[in-house]
Design a protein around this motif. Structure first.
Motif, PDB file in Angstrom:
ATOM      1  N   ASP A 319      74.913  97.154  14.832  1.00 57.65           N
ATOM      2  CA  ASP A 319      75.425  97.184  16.206  1.00 57.65           C
ATOM      3  C   ASP A 319      75.996  95.831  16.614  1.00 57.65           C
ATOM      4  O   ASP A 319      76.511  95.669  17.716  1.00 57.65           O
ATOM      5  CB  ASP A 319      74.400  97.712  17.224  1.00 57.65           C
ATOM      6  CG  ASP A 319      73.020  97.152  17.015  1.00 57.65           C
ATOM      7  OD1 ASP A 319      72.896  96.246  16.158  1.00 57.65           O
ATOM      8  OD2 ASP A 319      72.088  97.608  17.683  1.00 57.65           O
ATOM      9  N   PRO A 323      80.870  96.700  16.090  1.00 62.00           N
ATOM     10  CA  PRO A 323      81.769  96.395  17.234  1.00 62.00           C
ATOM     11  C   PRO A 323      82.722  95.243  16.924  1.00 62.00           C
ATOM     12  O   PRO A 323      83.879  95.258  17.351  1.00 62.00           O
ATOM     13  CB  PRO A 323      80.814  96.028  18.371  1.00 62.00           C
ATOM     14  CG  PRO A 323      79.535  96.722  18.025  1.00 62.00           C
ATOM     15  CD  PRO A 323      79.460  96.699  16.523  1.00 62.00           C
ATOM     16  N   GLU A 326      85.476  96.573  14.984  1.00 69.12           N
ATOM     17  CA  GLU A 326      86.377  97.320  15.886  1.00 69.12           C
ATOM     18  C   GLU A 326      87.313  96.357  16.593  1.00 69.12           C
ATOM     19  O   GLU A 326      88.521  96.591  16.666  1.00 69.12           O
ATOM     20  CB  GLU A 326      85.556  98.097  16.927  1.00 69.12           C
ATOM     21  CG  GLU A 326      85.079  99.432  16.382  1.00 69.12           C
ATOM     22  CD  GLU A 326      84.336 100.270  17.421  1.00 69.12           C
ATOM     23  OE1 GLU A 326      83.355  99.762  17.995  1.00 69.12           O
ATOM     24  OE2 GLU A 326      84.740 101.422  17.635  1.00 69.12           O
ATOM     25  N   ASP A 327      86.744  95.233  17.062  1.00 64.88           N
ATOM     26  CA  ASP A 327      87.554  94.228  17.773  1.00 64.88           C
ATOM     27  C   ASP A 327      88.634  93.647  16.882  1.00 64.88           C
ATOM     28  O   ASP A 327      89.725  93.342  17.327  1.00 64.88           O
ATOM     29  CB  ASP A 327      86.663  93.063  18.241  1.00 64.88           C
ATOM     30  CG  ASP A 327      85.994  93.389  19.550  1.00 64.88           C
ATOM     31  OD1 ASP A 327      86.246  94.488  20.070  1.00 64.88           O
ATOM     32  OD2 ASP A 327      85.212  92.553  20.039  1.00 64.88           O
ATOM     33  N   ALA A 363      83.953 105.663  13.724  1.00 65.69           N
ATOM     34  CA  ALA A 363      84.212 104.853  14.930  1.00 65.69           C
ATOM     35  C   ALA A 363      85.319 105.525  15.735  1.00 65.69           C
ATOM     36  O   ALA A 363      86.004 106.426  15.240  1.00 65.69           O
ATOM     37  CB  ALA A 363      84.623 103.446  14.523  1.00 65.69           C
ATOM     38  N   HIS A 397      82.549 107.790  23.170  1.00 68.67           N
ATOM     39  CA  HIS A 397      83.650 106.843  23.390  1.00 68.67           C
ATOM     40  C   HIS A 397      84.894 107.254  22.611  1.00 68.67           C
ATOM     41  O   HIS A 397      86.004 106.920  22.976  1.00 68.67           O
ATOM     42  CB  HIS A 397      83.252 105.426  22.956  1.00 68.67           C
ATOM     43  CG  HIS A 397      81.975 104.980  23.563  1.00 68.67           C
ATOM     44  ND1 HIS A 397      81.926 104.398  24.797  1.00 68.67           N
ATOM     45  CD2 HIS A 397      80.710 105.059  23.117  1.00 68.67           C
ATOM     46  CE1 HIS A 397      80.664 104.136  25.081  1.00 68.67           C
ATOM     47  NE2 HIS A 397      79.905 104.525  24.087  1.00 68.67           N
TER      48      HIS A 397
END
Ligand code: C2E
Ligand code: CA
Ligand code: CA
Length: 523
Positions: A319, A323, A326-327, A363, A397
């Protein structure tokens, strides 16, 4: 592409970081310098007008005194003596006298033979005062006087008296003007009679005509107005001096902001390159967390969860790095990597536990890319892996663009792969979007499992989710089961599956293969 966008963003943000505070400082400097000049010019105009009103008051005193009949004739010695005394009393007045036609016949200066020619008045004010702005009284010094006349009485004033408070401000234009006539009584520097139009019915006004900032002030008593005009060059120099202070100050936050943005961008870039290098060195692996059938207590599936053990041997939590991936736009590489591991390992899991499914996390960006369907199709080419052995998990999301995500979900389900909605209830997506999607499982997030059966506000959420899932005909997996109470709650409310440390934590494949095989079975 992403790097280009980031560089552009950093550049734009950097430029804005410098430009915005500098522009704001320049605007502030402009406002400050204008305000300061307006205030100064208006104060000076008030002072010039005060002097003019004072001259007017003294002239009236003189006229009144001359009008008194004291028993001696006009221009008699006694009259001239009185005029001398008057002139001495009246500080702003140089000469007091009597006029006949356009001649000063006698005055505080004496009784010149034939009098002194004054010339015709240049205008008559609205208060019936005849004005001659520049009269040579023949004193031999070439001085020009402002002569004011009412009836047969006159006073002469040195016009400089009106302006001499501001001898040191030769850079400003200023003067006194007949308001009705628009003609200059005393002044220096530039003057434009059109400026007076701005006064209208007001007693003061400020205007900028492109060359001067002008402050105007009209008398309450007399038919005169004062002006003070600041030339544009002076305004600019004042602006520069304010800017010289404000711009460097404004650069400090701008520079700090740029530094911050630059640091952030570098951190991002270094994180992205760290993640890329770690992918290359294959530092990631999959752990598997058993998913239990609550009624029988048997393992029916496994959730594949990614783990990162870096070169220093530190374990990093997904976690944090998912992310970050993803960024940095690295999710496609991570999903491909996870599916590569799955291709190798799932057949061994199935051989150990025939009929189980393995749940793979996707994702948000995976649910917007056709490539995900191709990757999953490839996974199904692996000998020993059938579509019913695969479940994909997509969080709420992922459905922010429900149309696009809906198409991908339909494509995945067309392969025979089942789809679970993960972390249900923690996203921002409207329930209506989710009910429109064809899915198979709904995972209740661990926060709701934890709160289930308690008095807290979230305590009721698990029950609502269970009801929704049942209505939609979805099978339910309760996540994060940590004790028997939670397992019993889920079981009693008809939840089919559970996952959590109460049963098993996520483990590497080798450890799973050592579990007692009686513990497992098809779902
Ligand atoms: P998730 O999909 O909600 O995964 C469940 C998380 O709950 C896992 O954390 C799991 O280790 C943890 N968990 C399991 N049982 C319990 C329990 O009884 N109590 C508590 N408190 N926690 C429990 P993990 O492995 O740290 O994964 C965190 C998140 O990272 C996952 O949440 C998932 O969103 C993401 N993730 C993990 N692997 C992948 C992957 O391969 N791809 C993608 N896209 N995301 C992944
Ligand atoms: Ca998950
Ligand atoms: Ca979850």
């Amino acid at each position: 592409m992403r790097k280009k966008v980031t560089t552009t963003l950093v550049l734009v943000a950097g430029l804005l970081g410098v430009a915005v505070p500098v522009l704001a400082a320049l605007y502030l400097a402009h406002r400050q310098s204008m305000d300061a000049e307006v205030r100064l010019a208006m104060t000076m105009a008030e002072e010039v007008l005060r002097r003019a009103d004072d001259v007017g008051d003294q002239a009236i005193t003189a006229y009144r005194s001359l009008a008194e009949v004291d028993g001696f004739g006009p221009c008699s010695d006694a009259d001239i003596e009185r005029m001398r005394r008057l002139e001495l009393q009246l500080s702003s007045i140089e000469v007091v006298g009597r006029v006949d036609g356009d001649r000063l016949i006698c005055s505080s200066m004496g009784l010149p033979p034939g009098g002194i020619p004054l010339g015709p008045p240049l205008w008559t004010s609205s208060l019936d005062s005849r004005i001659r702005p520049a009269v040579d009284l023949g004193l031999g010094d070439g001085n020009q006087f402002l002569v004011l006349q009412k009836a047969n009485f006159a006073v002469a004033v040195n016009p400089q008296v009106l302006l001499d408070s501001f001898e040191d401000r030769q850079d400003f234009s200023m003067g006194i003007v007949g308001y009705t006539s628009r003609k200059l009584m005393s002044g220096r520097g530039a003057f434009n009679e059109l400026w007076l139009n701005r006064l209208g019915n007001e007693h003061s006004a400020v205007l900028f005509d492109g060359n001067h900032l002008v402050a105007l002030r009209k008398s309450n008593t007399y038919d005169v107005a004062a002006f003070v005009a600041v030339p544009v060059a002076l305004l600019r120099s004042r602006l520069y001096s304010f800017a010289k202070v404000l711009v460097p100050i404004s650069l400090i936050p701008g520079a700090l902001l740029c530094f911050g943005i630059f640091r952030l961008a570098r951190h991002r870039a270094s994180l992205a390159s760290q993640l890329r290098a770690a992918l290359k060195r294959r530092e990631f692996s999959l752990h598997y967390q058993p998913i239990m059938e609550l009624a029988s207590g048997r393992i029916v599936g496994f959730e594949a969860l990614m783990r990162w053990r870096n070169r220093e041997g530190t374990r990093l939590r997904p976690d944090l790095f998912i992310p970050a991936a993803e960024d940095c736009g690295l999710i496609p590489q991570f999903t491909e990597y996870a599916l590569e591991c799955a291709t190798r390992e799932i057949p061994r899991l199935i051989a150990f536990c025939p009929g189980v499914f393995v749940s793979i996390n996707l994702a948000s960006s995976d649910l917007h890319s056709e490539r995900t369907i191709d990757l999953l199709r490839n996974l199904l080419q692996t000998p020993g892996i059938k579509p019913e052995n695969i479940v994909v998990e997509a969080t709420e999301h992922s459905f922010l663009d429900p149309q696009r995500a809906g198409l991908i979900v339909a494509g995945i389900r067309a392969l025979g792969i089942r789809v679970a909605i993960d972390d249900f209830g923690t996203g921002y997506c409207g329930l209506s979007h989710l009910t429109n999607l064809e899915t198979d499982f709904l995972k209740i997030d661990k926060v709701f499992v934890e709160a289930a059966g308690t008095e807290s506000a979230t305590g009721q959420v698990a029950l609502h989710i269970i009801r929704i899932a049942k209505t939609l005909g979805l099978k339910i997996i309760g996540e994060g089961v940590e004790n028997e109470g939670q397992a019993a709650f889920l079981r009693e409310h008809g939840v089919e599956f559970g996952q959590g440390w109460w049963f098993h934590a996520a483990m590497p494949l080798e450890k799973i293969l050592k579990l007692p095989s009686g513990n497992s079975g098809a779902g």
